[in-house]
Design a protein around this motif. Structure first.
Motif, mmCIF file in Angstrom:
data_model
loop_
_atom_site.group_PDB
_atom_site.id
_atom_site.type_symbol
_atom_site.label_atom_id
_atom_site.label_comp_id
_atom_site.label_asym_id
_atom_site.label_seq_id
_atom_site.Cartn_x
_atom_site.Cartn_y
_atom_site.Cartn_z
ATOM 1 N N GLU A 66 -14.236 -7.294 -12.302
ATOM 2 C CA GLU A 66 -13.564 -6.568 -13.381
ATOM 3 C C GLU A 66 -14.286 -5.249 -13.654
ATOM 4 O O GLU A 66 -13.667 -4.204 -13.842
ATOM 5 N N PRO A 106 -2.548 -5.411 -6.183
ATOM 6 C CA PRO A 106 -2.060 -6.101 -7.384
ATOM 7 C C PRO A 106 -3.192 -6.829 -8.124
ATOM 8 O O PRO A 106 -3.254 -6.797 -9.364
ATOM 9 N N ALA A 107 -4.089 -7.459 -7.371
ATOM 10 C CA ALA A 107 -5.214 -8.145 -8.000
ATOM 11 C C ALA A 107 -6.124 -7.145 -8.713
ATOM 12 O O ALA A 107 -6.648 -7.423 -9.802
ATOM 13 N N ARG A 111 -5.200 -4.313 -10.054
ATOM 14 C CA ARG A 111 -4.525 -3.890 -11.290
ATOM 15 C C ARG A 111 -4.781 -4.905 -12.400
ATOM 16 O O ARG A 111 -5.019 -4.538 -13.559
ATOM 17 N N GLN A 112 -4.710 -6.187 -12.049
ATOM 18 C CA GLN A 112 -4.947 -7.239 -13.042
ATOM 19 C C GLN A 112 -6.406 -7.213 -13.522
ATOM 20 O O GLN A 112 -6.682 -7.362 -14.718
ATOM 21 N N ALA A 147 -6.834 -4.272 -15.837
ATOM 22 C CA ALA A 147 -6.139 -4.493 -17.117
ATOM 23 C C ALA A 147 -6.938 -5.437 -18.008
ATOM 24 O O ALA A 147 -7.063 -5.201 -19.222
ATOM 25 N N ARG A 148 -7.478 -6.502 -17.421
ATOM 26 C CA ARG A 148 -8.305 -7.433 -18.201
ATOM 27 C C ARG A 148 -9.542 -6.727 -18.744
ATOM 28 O O ARG A 148 -9.922 -6.896 -19.901
#
Length: 289
Positions: A119, A145-146, A148-149, A152-153
């Motif tokens: 992260e 995509p991972a 982006r997640q 975002a977290r």
């Protein structure tokens, strides 16, 4: 002749690496919070650059940033174990920056500590250094995509730590000067008026020098500590090195009575000091000498 050719290749590698070193140090430091560890990681990246087939590398900066990021991810695993046994509050190494804009302030670096390594990497590479998610994905070994997640977290966790009321640099340094003068002269009335009701004090001695062993919160507790320090300051033996920006916050560097350096950084909102960060661990101050 072979040794001459090898020397030319090494010189070429050093010449292409040198301009990128400051950027790589910034990435590594923001990942690790340690100047010495960041320099070690970047040196390891340089060694790998020396032995790489550079003719196959289209973008040296991207290649080296990926190398540094992956080395940092490995380093963070062992760093987390060390933090568990650290004596007292942990703060990142102080960095004195003369630039007008500092992208990662000290409160944000502390917020990053609460993130997972992936992260942290996704957030820094995308939100701070402005990389596209495809490049972030190549750096940390996850799909876009991972990534982006992950970003975002991370963003949700650190939102509160990003300064909403950024203090003007000139005004911030004036407040730091006033804070220094009041705290060292024993003018507790002026000092108390400068602090917010929910002010916090973070002091990192790392078990090497006296420092508070826990975070202190609230005006009463912080002022109690400030009053207790006055009798030490009255004895003299300390000197102001300079008023400056420390990790993107207004602050100052002092040489204390024991001969060691100390940095103090102030988080300021609406003209009031909301957090005080004091670095006393000599291991984390060595690079400032």
């Amino acid at each position: 002749m072979e040794s001459v050719g090898r020397q030319d290749l090494q010189e070429d590698a050093a010449a292409s690496f040198a301009p990128l070193r400051p950027k790589l140090i910034r990435v590594a430091y923001r990942m690790l919070g340690s100047v010495a560890d960041a320099e070690d990681v970047v040196q390891e990246a340089f060694i790998r650059w020396m032995t790489a087939d550079r003719s196959e590398v289209r973008e040296p900066e991207a290649f080296l940033r990926r190398t540094v990021t992956r080395l940092c991810l490995d380093q963070l695993k062992s760093a987390r174990k060390k933090r568990e046994t650290y004596i007292g509050p942990w703060l990142p190494d102080p960095v004195v920056e003369e630039e007008e804009e500092e992208d990662v302030t000290l409160p944000l670096m502390l917020a990053l500590e609460r993130l997972s390594p992936l992260e942290r990497a996704a957030f820094l590479l995308h939100d701070v250094f402005g990389l596209e998610f495809e490049e972030v994905a190549a750096s940390i070994g996850r799909g876009p995509p991972a990534c982006r997640q992950l970003a975002a977290r991370a963003r949700a966790h650190v939102r509160e730590a990003r300064s909403r009321f950024k203090v003007d640099k000139k005004r911030g340094l004036e407040i730091a000067q006033a804070f220094f003068a009041a705290s060292r002269s024993g003018d507790m009335t002026t000092l108390s008026a400068m602090l917010s009701a929910d002010v916090s004090l973070h002091s990192d001695g790392g078990g090497k020098r006296p420092a508070a062993l826990r975070l202190l919160f609230g005006l009463d507790d912080v002022m109690k500590v400030q009053r207790s320090l006055v009798r030490f300051f009255e004895k003299g033996g300390w000197e102001l090195v300079r008023i400056t920006m420390v990790n993107g916050l207004p602050g100052f560097i002092t040489r204390e009575a024991d001969g060691e350096l100390q940095t103090t950084a102030l988080d300021i909102e609406d003209g009031k000091v909301t957090a005080i960060y004091v670095m006393r661990n000599p291991d984390k101050l060595r690079h400032l000498h």
